[in-house]
Scaffold this active site. Structure first.
Site, mmCIF file in Angstrom:
data_model
loop_
_atom_site.group_PDB
_atom_site.id
_atom_site.type_symbol
_atom_site.label_atom_id
_atom_site.label_comp_id
_atom_site.label_asym_id
_atom_site.label_seq_id
_atom_site.Cartn_x
_atom_site.Cartn_y
_atom_site.Cartn_z
ATOM 1 N N ARG A 49 -7.539 -0.504 1.584
ATOM 2 C CA ARG A 49 -8.067 -1.784 1.085
ATOM 3 C C ARG A 49 -8.569 -1.658 -0.340
ATOM 4 N NH1 ARG A 49 -12.182 -2.021 5.971
ATOM 5 N NH2 ARG A 49 -10.445 -0.861 6.848
ATOM 6 N N LYS B 142 -9.801 12.911 8.669
ATOM 7 C CA LYS B 142 -9.220 12.541 9.971
ATOM 8 C C LYS B 142 -9.103 13.781 10.862
ATOM 9 C CE LYS B 142 -6.218 8.758 8.366
ATOM 10 N NZ LYS B 142 -6.854 7.685 9.125
ATOM 11 N N LYS C 54 0.836 -1.209 0.000
ATOM 12 C CA LYS C 54 0.000 0.000 0.000
ATOM 13 C C LYS C 54 0.868 1.256 0.000
ATOM 14 C CE LYS C 54 -3.045 2.666 3.131
ATOM 15 N NZ LYS C 54 -3.843 2.663 4.376
HETATM 16 N N1 BES Z 1 -3.886 4.601 7.071
HETATM 17 C C1 BES Z 1 -4.971 4.346 7.933
HETATM 18 C C2 BES Z 1 -4.627 3.378 9.067
HETATM 19 C C3 BES Z 1 -3.595 3.837 10.076
HETATM 20 C C4 BES Z 1 -4.000 4.417 11.255
HETATM 21 C C5 BES Z 1 -2.258 3.630 9.870
HETATM 22 C C6 BES Z 1 -3.064 4.800 12.194
HETATM 23 C C7 BES Z 1 -1.308 4.011 10.811
HETATM 24 C C8 BES Z 1 -1.724 4.597 11.978
HETATM 25 C C9 BES Z 1 -6.141 3.760 7.156
HETATM 26 O O1 BES Z 1 -6.259 4.204 5.851
HETATM 27 C C10 BES Z 1 -7.385 4.151 7.859
HETATM 28 O O2 BES Z 1 -7.650 5.327 7.929
HETATM 29 N N2 BES Z 1 -8.140 3.186 8.353
HETATM 30 C C11 BES Z 1 -9.367 3.448 9.028
HETATM 31 C C12 BES Z 1 -10.375 2.407 8.589
HETATM 32 C C13 BES Z 1 -11.767 2.658 9.070
HETATM 33 C C14 BES Z 1 -12.325 3.908 8.434
HETATM 34 C C15 BES Z 1 -12.631 1.463 8.717
HETATM 35 C C16 BES Z 1 -9.100 3.348 10.534
HETATM 36 O O3 BES Z 1 -8.333 2.502 10.943
HETATM 37 O O4 BES Z 1 -9.652 4.166 11.256
HETATM 38 ZN ZN ZN Z 2 -4.545 4.807 4.950
HETATM 39 MN MN MN Z 3 -7.363 6.003 5.723
#
Ligand code: BES
Ligand code: ZN
Ligand code: MN
Length: 499
Positions: free
Chosen positions: A352, A278, A266
């Site tokens: 994903r 975020k 990724k």
């Molecule tokens: N890149 C993030 C995940 C992440 C979070 C990596 C903290 C490193 C540190 C990913 O794209 C993400 O935002 N995931 C979401 C998924 C959710 C919306 C289902 C998450 O984990 O909040």
């Molecule tokens: Zn991400």
């Molecule tokens: Mn994300």
């Protein structure tokens, strides 16, 4: 920083320092005893006074008079029963840091722990090399001030008396050098900010490495993605001015064993969350959301440099995830490369999506092992913290191989159960699936999503969300990017090429 080798008697050496490891509560090793004798018992006196007990990564410095080494840097190896390859890496990293602090240009190091716990000369030489070079990592090209204060250790010399072990030690040094080089390459990519490390820049880096280390590399740009109908990658990219790139790399050695291995990484060069934005605090860390892609590019370059006898393919979908008037939105339904449709619940579950297209694309290689690596879920950080990466997949044998490589390299992984029941959470009323299953078991439902795109290939998924950035600094991991996955993958591929 160079690593050299000298074999023979100590008296033939001359250096600013010697790094010598000692176990906790073990008294002096054979080598230490010899030195101690020549130093009129200075080391045993230090132990006797209790100033140094050999606890893991403890240090003490002696200044002997009229000796071939100006300083003796003692490093604790910890309890003998707990000894491992990782303790060697740590000891080497600790020695490097001490040498740097003392502004030493060259120092000599023992092969810590060789002969202990079945660790041979080759393995010890690899671990000492890795611990040193990994600990020496830094990126200072963005500083315009204070550069004159930066001090560089120039070289470290591995020393052993046994001349018959030359080729074993050299082999370990070579392997260790390549593994560390690859890891530091990945660290650089993660460390650079997203205004520099764009998808286009990542593609350029891959192309340059391919040219230099002779592997194939092809870059797909938006018109190609359109033609191939990579709808999931394009949806994530549509909010950004930076064009998405799909990086395809291939290492085709003449000698190759077993079937093709495909690595997928990724590479979200910045993850703002998109319309599902975020919180701003800590958002800068999302410049590291391309750590999986960086690990794959660096692994390709290292495998090609080393000439690992495995047919290896690396796929890196790269884009930014930004909100804008053209960005994809919650509720949108998109069509992936594989033809499956996805309802968007959160534009922040973008990783994903781009992986779905890459995993779908991987099918054309008919891989015997399909491994993906991604900073995929915040839930993985909640579950496992910054200690170990999450592992899930479809093939237990493959997962066991990944675990083994993780243990050996110290890049540990922990398996989570990918039970069928979790698929319920990503069912959609309108499309084939949703891109988010909500908060419960967020790491596993993300893997359940990916599973829909891996076809028949034996597949392993690594969630490295907690393993992209080191907050404090560890013996051989400086504060900053870890470069996690490169050494694990290389170890996995070396084994794959052997069997
Ligand atoms: N890149 C993030 C995940 C992440 C979070 C990596 C903290 C490193 C540190 C990913 O794209 C993400 O935002 N995931 C979401 C998924 C959710 C919306 C289902 C998450 O984990 O909040
Ligand atoms: Zn991400
Ligand atoms: Mn994300």
């Amino acid at each position: 920083m160079k690593i050299e080798l000298k074999l023979g008697k100590a008296e033939e050496l001359k250096s600013e320092a010697l790094a010598l490891g000692l176990f906790e509560a073990q008294g002096l090793s054979k080598e230490a005893k010899l030195l101690d004798k020549r130093l009129d018992g200075a080391i045993s006196l230090l132990l006797k006074n209790g100033d140094f007990g050999g606890k893991a990564n403890q240090t003490a410095v002696l200044y002997p008079k009229g000796f071939e080494f100006k300083r003796i840097i003692l490093i604790g190896l910890g309890k003998k029963e707990e000894f491992s390859l990782d303790r060697i890496r740590q000891a080497a990293g600790t020695a490097y840091k001490k040498a740097k602090k003392l502004k030493i240009k060259n120092y000599v190091s023992f092969l810590h722990g060789k002969g202990q716990k079945g660790i041979d000369f080759e393995a010890s030489a690899q671990a000492v090399t890795e611990g040193t070079l990994l600990s020496a990592y830094h990126l200072d090209q963005y500083k315009t001030e204070g550069k004159e204060d930066l001090f560089e250790v120039e070289s470290m010399t591995i020393w052993d008396e046994d001349r018959t072990k030359k080729s074993a030690i050299e082999k370990g040094m070579k392997t260790g050098e390549i593994s560390s080089w690859g890891t530091n390459l990945a660290r650089d990519m993660v460390n650079h900010p997203s205004n520099f490390m764009t998808p286009t820049r990542m593609a350029e880096i891959a192309l340059n490495l391919a040219k230099e280390y002779k592997f194939r590399c092809e870059i797909l740009s938006p018109p190609d993605l359109e033609k191939l109908k990579m709808g999931a990658l394009m949806a994530v990219a549509q909010g950004s001015k930076q064009p998405a790139k799909f990086i395809i790399m291939e290492h085709m050695p003449e000698k190759k064993r077993r079937g093709t291995v495909v690595l997928v990484g990724k590479a979200i060069t910045f993850d703002s969350g998109g319309i599902s934005i975020k919180p701003s605090e800590g958002m800068w860390e999302m410049k590291g959301d391309m750590a999986g892609g960086a690990a794959v590019i660096a692994t390709m370059a290292s495998a090609a440099r080393e000439g690992i006898p495995v047919h290896l393919v690396g796929l890196v979908p790269a884009t930014e995830n930004l909100p804008s008037g053209t960005a994809y939105k919650p509720g949108d339904i998109i069509k992936s490369y594989s033809g499956k449709t996805i309802e968007i619940m959160s534009t922040d579950a973008e990783g994903r999506l781009i992986l779905a297209d890459a995993l779908g694309y991987a099918q054309k290689y008919e891989p015997k092992a399909l491994l993906d690596i991604a900073t995929l879920t915040g839930a993985c950080v909640i579950a496992l913290g910054n200690v170990v990466a999450g592992l899930m997949g479809s093939d237990q044998q493959l997962l066991n191989k990944v675990k083994k490589a993780g243990e050996k390299t110290g890049e540990r992984v922990w398996e989570l159960p990918l039970y069928k029941e979790y698929e319920e959470q990503i069912k959609s009323d309108l499309a084939d699936m949703k891109n988010s299953g909500g908060r419960p078991a967020g790491t596993i439902t993300a893997a359940a999503f990916l599973k829909k795109f891996v076809g028949k290939a034996p597949w392993a998924h690594l969630d490295i969300a907690g393993m992209d950035w080191e907050e404090k600094g560890k013996p051989y991991i400086p504060k900053g990017p870890l470069g996690f996955g490169v050494r694990l993958f290389l170890q996995f591929l070396r084994e794959w090429g052997r069997s």
